[in-house]
Design an enzyme around this catalytic site. Structure first.
Site, PDB file in Angstrom:
ATOM      1  N   LYS A  78     102.618  18.809  82.486  1.00 57.81           N
ATOM      2  CA  LYS A  78     101.336  18.956  81.791  1.00 57.81           C
ATOM      3  C   LYS A  78     100.255  18.103  82.455  1.00 57.81           C
ATOM      4  O   LYS A  78      99.115  18.531  82.599  1.00 57.81           O
ATOM      5  CB  LYS A  78     101.494  18.612  80.296  1.00 57.81           C
ATOM      6  CG  LYS A  78     102.222  19.719  79.554  1.00 57.81           C
ATOM      7  CD  LYS A  78     102.708  19.350  78.181  1.00 57.81           C
ATOM      8  CE  LYS A  78     103.617  20.492  77.676  1.00 57.81           C
ATOM      9  NZ  LYS A  78     104.311  20.203  76.429  1.00 57.81           N
ATOM     10  N   GLN A 138     104.541  15.849  72.122  1.00 57.47           N
ATOM     11  CA  GLN A 138     105.685  16.504  72.751  1.00 57.47           C
ATOM     12  C   GLN A 138     106.852  16.541  71.769  1.00 57.47           C
ATOM     13  O   GLN A 138     107.370  15.506  71.359  1.00 57.47           O
ATOM     14  CB  GLN A 138     106.073  15.752  74.041  1.00 57.47           C
ATOM     15  CG  GLN A 138     107.176  16.424  74.830  1.00 57.47           C
ATOM     16  CD  GLN A 138     106.765  17.787  75.388  1.00 57.47           C
ATOM     17  OE1 GLN A 138     105.631  17.982  75.836  1.00 57.47           O
ATOM     18  NE2 GLN A 138     107.673  18.750  75.337  1.00 57.47           N
ATOM     19  N   ASP A 176      97.898  22.279  71.398  1.00 55.02           N
ATOM     20  CA  ASP A 176      99.062  23.164  71.301  1.00 55.02           C
ATOM     21  C   ASP A 176      98.798  24.376  70.409  1.00 55.02           C
ATOM     22  O   ASP A 176      99.585  25.318  70.412  1.00 55.02           O
ATOM     23  CB  ASP A 176     100.246  22.394  70.700  1.00 55.02           C
ATOM     24  CG  ASP A 176     101.177  21.853  71.776  1.00 55.02           C
ATOM     25  OD1 ASP A 176     101.310  22.530  72.806  1.00 55.02           O
ATOM     26  OD2 ASP A 176     101.754  20.783  71.565  1.00 55.02           O
TER      27      ASP A 176
END
Ligand code: NDP
Length: 282
Positions: A53, A97, A120
């Protein structure tokens, strides 16, 4: 005849070029784009995903902020770390995460992220907006799949789509996106309790396999000429394989996304899309 390959790698490169331009425009206006990741514990796969990422963010000019906490951390310390990122002006998108190590509540951590910084697209507020057809950051995997289908001019309206899997991460938002007004697929959402799954899948003009079982979907699941999207990411002794028996199915389908090189790169590209859109609307 062999199916056309739907290459997530190729489409992700196009998306990243567009994002690079958008980031440059924002920078010229004096606006920063900053993606923060919050990682708890030592899980090697999670560390690898977070590394990707940051690499992706740097490749398009997005500043990235890397927060790591030890496994011993408490839930309130995790929430406090999210609060700190929420409060930073240089952080315009945040990713928690998942999964968090045992004992910690990942959903609570995701809910603590400000919906306006939810890179997200998994905050319940934003999932709710998706449900009622309002704009907002979208769950990265299904949104990447929609981008990939559009890139290859796959007709969605009026087609039957079967989505196998009903997780909030992939299956459910995928079904919502394909069946949304303006997209207009007729969607069947299948799962582990669906009777005669091969027959259900054979109705699909577009089949999305999001189950997590290596090469489960063989030719008997696929209508000749269907478009097959393989979300599965299964680590086996033979390496990374999808949920679809690629070699067999590619002789039946008209188009198919491979693993690796299909949905995975599009998921990563969609996170960047969310991040830059959140920064634009900040
Ligand atoms: P989950 O385990 O949360 O959900 C799996 C879904 O598959 C469930 O709805 C389950 O049904 C269903 N299922 C399981 N076994 C069967 C079966 N035999 N027949 C029919 N349905 C079945 O997984 P995720 O949705 O998070 O992920 C699915 C796959 O996609 C995994 O391989 C994951 O690694 C991969 N993935 C890939 C991404 C990428 O970027 N490429 C991103 C995210 C996920 P039920 O609800 O009844 O239990």
């Amino acid at each position: 005849m062999s199916a056309q390959i739907i290459s997530g790698t190729a489409v992700a490169a196009v998306v990243k070029n567009r994002i690079r331009d958008e980031v440059a425009v924002l920078a010229a206006e004096g606006r920063s784009v900053g993606l923060a990741t919050l990682l708890v514990g030592e899980d090697p796969a999670s560390h690898m995903y977070v590394r990707y990422k940051h690499k992706d963010a740097h490749s398009v000019g997005i500043k990235s902020i890397d927060v790591k906490l030890p496994t011993s951390v408490s839930q309130s310390e995790v929430l406090a770390a999210v609060d700190e990122l929420n409060a930073r002006d240089d952080v315009t998108g945040i990713i928690v995460q998942l999964p968090l190590p045992g004992g910690l509540d990942g959903e609570a951590a995701v809910e603590r992220v400000l919906p306006s910084k939810d890179a997200d697209g998994l905050h319940p507020f934003n999932l709710g907006r998706l449900l009622i057809g309002q704009p907002g950051p979208l769950p990265a995997t299904p949104s990447g799949i929609m981008t990939m289908l559009d890139h290859y001019d796959v007709e969605i309206a009026g087609r039957i789509a079967v989505v196998v899997g009903r997780s909030f991460l992939v299956g459910r938002p995928m079904a919502l996106m394909l069946g949304a007004k303006g997209r207009d697929a007729t969607v069947i959402q299948a799962h582990s309790r669906t009777p005669d799954l091969p027959a259900v899948c054979r109705q699909a003009d577009i089949l999305v396999a999001a189950v997590g079982r290596p090469m489960m979907f063989d030719a008997q699941y696929v209508k000749p000429g269907a478009v097959v999207i393989d979300v599965g990411t299964n680590r086996t002794d033979d390496g990374l394989v999808g949920d679809v028996a690629f070699d067999e199915v590619s002789h039946v389908a008209s188009a198919i996304s491979p693993v690796p090189g299909g949905v995975g790169p599009m998921t990563r590209a969609s996170l960047l899309t969310n991040t830059v859109r959140l920064a634009s609307s900040a």
